[in-house]
Design an enzyme around this catalytic site. Structure first.
Site, PDB file in Angstrom:
ATOM      1  N   LYS A   1      -5.057  -0.719  -2.674  1.00 25.85           N
ATOM      2  CA  LYS A   1      -5.906  -1.923  -2.713  1.00 25.85           C
ATOM      3  C   LYS A   1      -5.499  -2.913  -1.616  1.00 25.85           C
ATOM      4  O   LYS A   1      -6.354  -3.488  -0.949  1.00 25.85           O
ATOM      5  CB  LYS A   1      -5.801  -2.632  -4.079  1.00 25.85           C
ATOM      6  CG  LYS A   1      -6.229  -1.777  -5.251  1.00 25.85           C
ATOM      7  CD  LYS A   1      -6.164  -2.547  -6.556  1.00 25.85           C
ATOM      8  CE  LYS A   1      -4.766  -3.001  -6.991  1.00 25.85           C
ATOM      9  NZ  LYS A   1      -3.860  -1.892  -7.349  1.00 25.85           N
TER      10      LYS A   1
ATOM     11  N   ARG B   1      -6.880  -7.923 -14.179  1.00 25.33           N
ATOM     12  CA  ARG B   1      -6.054  -6.763 -14.490  1.00 25.33           C
ATOM     13  C   ARG B   1      -6.140  -6.400 -15.966  1.00 25.33           C
ATOM     14  O   ARG B   1      -5.469  -5.476 -16.408  1.00 25.33           O
ATOM     15  CB  ARG B   1      -4.601  -7.063 -14.131  1.00 25.33           C
ATOM     16  CG  ARG B   1      -4.008  -6.058 -13.142  1.00 25.33           C
ATOM     17  CD  ARG B   1      -2.693  -6.602 -12.680  1.00 25.33           C
ATOM     18  NE  ARG B   1      -1.893  -5.634 -12.011  1.00 25.33           N
ATOM     19  CZ  ARG B   1      -1.613  -5.678 -10.697  1.00 25.33           C
ATOM     20  NH1 ARG B   1      -2.143  -6.605  -9.940  1.00 25.33           N
ATOM     21  NH2 ARG B   1      -0.813  -4.794 -10.161  1.00 25.33           N
TER      22      ARG B   1
ATOM     23  N   ARG C   1       6.906   2.783  -0.068  1.00 23.25           N
ATOM     24  CA  ARG C   1       6.222   1.628   0.526  1.00 23.25           C
ATOM     25  C   ARG C   1       7.189   0.624   1.139  1.00 23.25           C
ATOM     26  O   ARG C   1       8.236   0.313   0.581  1.00 23.25           O
ATOM     27  CB  ARG C   1       5.419   0.956  -0.590  1.00 23.25           C
ATOM     28  CG  ARG C   1       4.629  -0.227  -0.162  1.00 23.25           C
ATOM     29  CD  ARG C   1       3.505  -0.459  -1.085  1.00 23.25           C
ATOM     30  NE  ARG C   1       3.919  -1.082  -2.337  1.00 23.25           N
ATOM     31  CZ  ARG C   1       3.039  -1.556  -3.225  1.00 23.25           C
ATOM     32  NH1 ARG C   1       1.760  -1.425  -3.005  1.00 23.25           N
ATOM     33  NH2 ARG C   1       3.469  -2.107  -4.333  1.00 23.25           N
TER      34      ARG C   1
ATOM     35  N   ARG D   1       9.833  -3.629  -2.053  1.00 20.34           N
ATOM     36  CA  ARG D   1       9.688  -4.548  -3.184  1.00 20.34           C
ATOM     37  C   ARG D   1      10.604  -4.136  -4.330  1.00 20.34           C
ATOM     38  O   ARG D   1      10.764  -2.946  -4.598  1.00 20.34           O
ATOM     39  CB  ARG D   1       8.229  -4.533  -3.667  1.00 20.34           C
ATOM     40  CG  ARG D   1       7.362  -5.531  -2.947  1.00 20.34           C
ATOM     41  CD  ARG D   1       5.904  -5.358  -3.230  1.00 20.34           C
ATOM     42  NE  ARG D   1       5.559  -5.190  -4.645  1.00 20.34           N
ATOM     43  CZ  ARG D   1       4.306  -5.089  -5.064  1.00 20.34           C
ATOM     44  NH1 ARG D   1       3.306  -5.158  -4.205  1.00 20.34           N
ATOM     45  NH2 ARG D   1       4.037  -4.924  -6.349  1.00 20.34           N
TER      46      ARG D   1
ATOM     47  N   ARG E   1       5.037  -0.017 -14.629  1.00 26.19           N
ATOM     48  CA  ARG E   1       3.786  -0.571 -14.086  1.00 26.19           C
ATOM     49  C   ARG E   1       2.623   0.392 -14.304  1.00 26.19           C
ATOM     50  O   ARG E   1       1.506  -0.036 -14.600  1.00 26.19           O
ATOM     51  CB  ARG E   1       3.955  -0.878 -12.586  1.00 26.19           C
ATOM     52  CG  ARG E   1       4.833  -2.101 -12.338  1.00 26.19           C
ATOM     53  CD  ARG E   1       5.321  -2.160 -10.917  1.00 26.19           C
ATOM     54  NE  ARG E   1       4.247  -2.338  -9.962  1.00 26.19           N
ATOM     55  CZ  ARG E   1       4.330  -1.976  -8.675  1.00 26.19           C
ATOM     56  NH1 ARG E   1       5.419  -1.423  -8.204  1.00 26.19           N
ATOM     57  NH2 ARG E   1       3.328  -2.203  -7.872  1.00 26.19           N
TER      58      ARG E   1
HETATM   59  P1  AMP Z   1       0.812  -6.124  -7.209  1.00 25.86           P
HETATM   60  O1  AMP Z   1       1.314  -6.718  -5.942  1.00 25.86           O
HETATM   61  O2  AMP Z   1      -0.683  -6.200  -7.324  1.00 25.86           O
HETATM   62  O3  AMP Z   1       1.327  -4.724  -7.452  1.00 25.86           O
HETATM   63  O4  AMP Z   1       1.401  -7.038  -8.395  1.00 25.86           O
HETATM   64  C1  AMP Z   1       2.791  -7.171  -8.591  1.00 25.86           C
HETATM   65  C2  AMP Z   1       3.077  -7.769  -9.954  1.00 25.86           C
HETATM   66  O5  AMP Z   1       2.508  -9.081 -10.034  1.00 25.86           O
HETATM   67  C3  AMP Z   1       2.504  -7.018 -11.145  1.00 25.86           C
HETATM   68  O6  AMP Z   1       3.303  -5.932 -11.554  1.00 25.86           O
HETATM   69  C4  AMP Z   1       2.466  -8.140 -12.192  1.00 25.86           C
HETATM   70  O7  AMP Z   1       3.761  -8.413 -12.700  1.00 25.86           O
HETATM   71  C5  AMP Z   1       2.032  -9.334 -11.352  1.00 25.86           C
HETATM   72  N1  AMP Z   1       0.557  -9.452 -11.305  1.00 25.86           N
HETATM   73  C6  AMP Z   1      -0.253  -9.221 -10.245  1.00 25.86           C
HETATM   74  N2  AMP Z   1      -1.551  -9.427 -10.559  1.00 25.86           N
HETATM   75  C7  AMP Z   1      -1.560  -9.827 -11.861  1.00 25.86           C
HETATM   76  C8  AMP Z   1      -2.573 -10.178 -12.785  1.00 25.86           C
HETATM   77  N3  AMP Z   1      -3.875 -10.189 -12.461  1.00 25.86           N
HETATM   78  N4  AMP Z   1      -2.202 -10.506 -14.035  1.00 25.86           N
HETATM   79  C9  AMP Z   1      -0.922 -10.541 -14.400  1.00 25.86           C
HETATM   80  N5  AMP Z   1       0.097 -10.195 -13.600  1.00 25.86           N
HETATM   81  C10 AMP Z   1      -0.207  -9.837 -12.335  1.00 25.86           C
END
Ligand code: AMP
Length: 214
Positions: free
Chosen positions: A13, A88, A127, A160, A171
């Site tokens: 994404k 999400r 990554r 990360r 996750r």
């Molecule tokens: P990402 O960078 O999209 O993989 O997001 C990293 C982390 O941020 C996720 O594992 C969640 O802990 C938090 N996060 C990102 N987007 C959301 C969301 N819409 N709702 C809640 N937590 C989020």
């Protein structure tokens, strides 16, 4: 144009969202990036979010919903926005629908990206992200020209914390339980598209371009 990109962690994404939003001339709002910026700033919100993120859990809905409302109504979102990583779960999708209604906004495309779990694991564990500009690389599939250094801005590349194997598993579990139900929620919506994101970056991008052209 306003677009939602959703799908499992590691599906691409962020990678595709950068390219697509640049092409459409709209801003990319990646919820994970917004949260990581808050963590870096050390704001109250960032401190609260960090514990959930490190554990691979979702940050509470009220926190992320408030952040998104502020961003989609800001001046730089006037030409349009691409949401990556929000919503999400179904309550976030419902909150988004209410907020769009309130501000007279509409989502033109909801694009679901999918790939097999073995591929997600491989993509996440290799990554590398640029600390300065956020651009993503992969140790094997799209390595930077110079090790540890971003091709775009020469920033430092890092892994990360939540891309460690044990957090990745958590996750993916959260995705299955909480995010996958969004497929039912959105599959009958106007402008819904499903994309096979298992291919090369360029091929997935072509499929996305086709989806935005309708
Ligand atoms: P990402 O960078 O999209 O993989 O997001 C990293 C982390 O941020 C996720 O594992 C969640 O802990 C938090 N996060 C990102 N987007 C959301 C969301 N819409 N709702 C809640 N937590 C989020």
């Amino acid at each position: 144009m306003n677009v939602i990109l959703f799908g499992p962690p590691g599906v691409g994404k962020g990678t595709q969202g950068v390219r697509l939003s640049e092409k459409l001339g709209i801003i990319q709002l990646a919820m994970g990036d917004l949260l990581r910026a808050a963590v870096k700033e050390g704001s109250d919100l960032g401190v609260k979010a960090k514990a959930f993120m490190d554990a691979g859990k979702l940050v509470p809905d009220d926190v992320v919903v408030g952040m998104i409302e502020e961003r989609i109504t800001a001046a730089d979102a006037k030409a349009g926005f691409l949401l990556d990583g929000f919503p999400r779960n179904v309550p976030q999708a419902e909150a988004l629908a209410a907020m769009l209604d309130k501000h007279g906004l509409k989502i033109e495309r909801v694009i679901f990206m999918d790939a097999p779990e073995s591929m997600l694991l491989e993509r996440l564990s290799g990554r590398l992200i640029c600390r300065a500009c956020g651009f993503g690389f992969h140790r094997h599939y799209s390595p930077p020209r110079e090790e540890g250094c971003c091709d775009r801005c020469s920033g430092e590349l890092y892994q990360r914390d939540d891309d460690r194997e044990e957090v990745i598993a958590q996750r993916l579990g959260v995705y299955q339980e909480q995010t996958q139900p969004l497929l039912d929620y959105y599959s009958s919506a106007d402008g819904f598209f499903k994309i096979d994101a298992a291919g090369e970056v360029a091929d997935v991008y072509k499929a996305l371009e086709k989806a935005v052209q309708g």
